[in-house]
Design a protein around this motif. Sequence first.
Motif, PDB file in Angstrom:
ATOM      1  N   ASN A   1     -15.507   4.602  -1.179  1.00 38.53           N
ATOM      2  CA  ASN A   1     -15.297   6.045  -0.993  1.00 38.53           C
ATOM      3  C   ASN A   1     -16.018   6.897  -2.010  1.00 38.53           C
ATOM      4  O   ASN A   1     -15.442   7.837  -2.570  1.00 38.53           O
ATOM      5  N   LEU A   2     -17.276   6.580  -2.246  1.00 36.63           N
ATOM      6  CA  LEU A   2     -18.070   7.464  -3.095  1.00 36.63           C
ATOM      7  C   LEU A   2     -18.609   8.601  -2.228  1.00 36.63           C
ATOM      8  O   LEU A   2     -18.651   8.492  -1.004  1.00 36.63           O
ATOM      9  N   ILE A   3     -19.037   9.662  -2.896  1.00 38.15           N
ATOM     10  CA  ILE A   3     -19.634  10.778  -2.138  1.00 38.15           C
ATOM     11  C   ILE A   3     -21.100  10.414  -1.907  1.00 38.15           C
ATOM     12  O   ILE A   3     -21.874  10.321  -2.868  1.00 38.15           O
TER      13      ILE A   3
ATOM     14  N   ASP B   1      -6.482  -0.021  -4.602  1.00 40.73           N
ATOM     15  CA  ASP B   1      -5.955  -0.542  -3.334  1.00 40.73           C
ATOM     16  C   ASP B   1      -6.972  -1.506  -2.725  1.00 40.73           C
ATOM     17  O   ASP B   1      -8.027  -1.081  -2.267  1.00 40.73           O
TER      18      ASP B   1
ATOM     19  N   LEU C   1       0.332  10.148  -3.459  1.00 40.95           N
ATOM     20  CA  LEU C   1      -0.328  10.452  -2.189  1.00 40.95           C
ATOM     21  C   LEU C   1       0.678  10.532  -1.058  1.00 40.95           C
ATOM     22  O   LEU C   1       0.431  11.131  -0.025  1.00 40.95           O
TER      23      LEU C   1
ATOM     24  N   ALA D   1     -12.729   0.838   0.341  1.00 37.14           N
ATOM     25  CA  ALA D   1     -14.059   1.100   0.914  1.00 37.14           C
ATOM     26  C   ALA D   1     -14.917   1.939  -0.043  1.00 37.14           C
ATOM     27  O   ALA D   1     -15.778   2.686   0.411  1.00 37.14           O
TER      28      ALA D   1
ATOM     29  N   ASN E   1       0.751   4.115  -2.715  1.00 34.27           N
ATOM     30  CA  ASN E   1       0.550   5.528  -2.359  1.00 34.27           C
ATOM     31  C   ASN E   1       1.636   6.413  -2.955  1.00 34.27           C
ATOM     32  O   ASN E   1       1.363   7.542  -3.385  1.00 34.27           O
TER      33      ASN E   1
ATOM     34  N   PHE F   1     -10.669   2.698  -4.256  1.00 34.44           N
ATOM     35  CA  PHE F   1     -10.307   2.415  -2.855  1.00 34.44           C
ATOM     36  C   PHE F   1     -11.031   1.166  -2.363  1.00 34.44           C
ATOM     37  O   PHE F   1     -12.081   0.781  -2.872  1.00 34.44           O
TER      38      PHE F   1
ATOM     39  N   THR G   1       0.832  -1.207   0.000  1.00 37.01           N
ATOM     40  CA  THR G   1       0.000   0.000   0.000  1.00 37.01           C
ATOM     41  C   THR G   1       0.866   1.257   0.000  1.00 37.01           C
ATOM     42  O   THR G   1       0.568   2.225  -0.699  1.00 37.01           O
TER      43      THR G   1
ATOM     44  N   PHE H   1      -8.191   6.479  -9.043  1.00 37.04           N
ATOM     45  CA  PHE H   1      -8.083   5.730  -7.795  1.00 37.04           C
ATOM     46  C   PHE H   1      -9.333   4.899  -7.544  1.00 37.04           C
ATOM     47  O   PHE H   1     -10.453   5.385  -7.699  1.00 37.04           O
TER      48      PHE H   1
ATOM     49  N   ARG I   1     -15.688   6.119 -11.904  1.00 39.48           N
ATOM     50  CA  ARG I   1     -15.161   7.416 -11.471  1.00 39.48           C
ATOM     51  C   ARG I   1     -13.652   7.490 -11.710  1.00 39.48           C
ATOM     52  O   ARG I   1     -13.126   8.520 -12.140  1.00 39.48           O
TER      53      ARG I   1
END
Lengths: 234, 406
Positions: A94-96, A167, A55, A92, A50, A90, A46, A88, A155
């Motif tokens: 990680n959408l809005i 990731d 990142l 989880a 990154n 992720f 990871t 990217f 996205r």
Amino acid sequence: MNVIETTNLHKTYEGAVPVKAVNGVSLQIEAGEFTAIVGPSGSGKTTLLNIIGGLDRPTEGEVIVGGQDISKLSNNQLIDFRLHNIGFVFQAYNLIPVLTARENVEFVMLLQKRSRAEREARSQALLEAVGLGDRMDNRPTKMSGGQQQRVAVARALAPKPKFVLADEPTANLDSHSTANLLDIMANLNRQEGITFVFSTHDQRVIDRARRVITLEDGVVVSDIRREENPVPEA
Amino acid sequence: MLTLIAWRNIWRSPTRSLVVIVAVALGLWAGLFLSAFSIGLSEQRARDQLETMVSHVQVHHPDFKGERDINNFIPDGPDLLTQVQALPDVVGATGRSLAFGMIASARKTGGVMINGIMPETEAVVTKLDQKLVEGTYFDGVSRNPILISQRTAEAHKLGLRKKVVLTLKDAEGEMVSKAFRIAGIYKSFNSQYDEANVFVLSEDLQDMLGLPGELHEIALLGPNKEEAGIIKTEVSALAPEALVEDWREISPELRLLADTMDQMMYIFIGIIVLALAFGIINTMLMAVLERTHELGMLMSVGMNKFRIFAMIILETLFMAMIGVPFGLFAAWGMVSWMGQPGNGIDMSAFSQGLEEFGMSSVVYPELDPNYYWQVMLIVAVAAVLSAIYPAIKALKLNPVEAVRAH
């Protein structure tokens, strides 16, 4: 042509006992690869991802992405670089949560200041490509984990990145959703030539990768290339 | 889309946002109403004092006010009064002869200011005729009528038609006395004023003083207190030798009250907005900390710091401003309704205390319409300032750590 090139990459986390997360990694990833970076927890995969994704910064070494040494960019330049060059995905999703699937995909293009017409057309095409043409106006909370991760893939592709970093993209998915997601990414890779780099210890992902880089204690211990996708599509 | 995200983010935690929205609405309503009440109280006091006692502009002999020497009357006072009454901006003007003296009844003797007045014009300028609680306005008593206050009447155990003797020094310095009969008993809303003043006809007092026709004071009213300065200039032009003062100079305590009330209003609102600001900061900090993961993702995919900052500022601004129209409208409605005649706040339970301060017992809240806009602006600025700390917290997030946070 190399999309990513790292040379003697080191990353040490300072503390009471300094931890060398990445220890002299040099590798090249070419355009169109479908690569998995694997290894046990704490192996540095990871951290490596990154650093490649801009990142995090290496303690030592060079990271050249698309011909540009990103370790020399300022924080603001890095943000802009990520926006235009890297997609990217992720673990989880990680959408809005307050935006619909379509709005989530459009959002990154909006940051790129693309026109409304282009945003709408591309978000629709991408969501259809990941099999969510009929769920475009749903918010993430109304979608399953697999569907959310497919929106995340759409996205990631929206800004037309040089490559996609994922990731542990399947860590929270069941086997059906995992197979489905891998099919979609494999198709995009094969048909559109999109470069995917995964960090994973999911055997299902490893089985589908055409190149598997294994890290242990921050060091590349093996780098295996496969010409053909060894596992049939689900 | 930032606006859209900011707006939708408010409703991610509707209860929490509603608490802030309701707090803003209630805080503004309370602050504005309290301001309106205070302004109503002070404006009413100023109006009462000016329109029934002080008046907007007064004219005296330049040396009269210090020792109140009765020989320092206004030169050509009656002519000046006629000219002043003819000024277009003057609503009413009256002349007075004034003298310190003693009032004596069978029971006791006390010092008073004896006001020799012109009943008709005095009624326009001070509404003295409307303050009568007993008797008539100089009618019904054929010779030497006098108006005394209810307080004086009670102190002297006097009633209508009873006789009192006024004693004073005339223009020659000789003591003179004259009997007056009580035609009316008045009561103003200022007990100290009531204790100190009696009213007789100007010609009766002038006769006692030996100063026929002479005036010590010309008092006049304009359309409102704000235009007193204009009238003062006009009167000064007519009487360059006289001392012409507007109410701010005559009554420094009223000027102080008027000047400080504006500041008081902003202090009221400032305190309330400060309290609200801390509520907003708390709410937004919670929102930012809850969304660490999401903010990390936004930074990772290329949302720059300016946009993240703007998103949090917008979100805070929206949340604070939703409550503003409710608070403003509630305050406006209440102030408008209570400001109408008959709907004021009855403070009669405290009337005695209020009278000591020269205030009437019913308060009509009032607020300048511009004040509502100013308050809205203050809340907006406070919201933006409140958002800065949470926004800075968000900007300090490291995208790698934020994305990993759960």
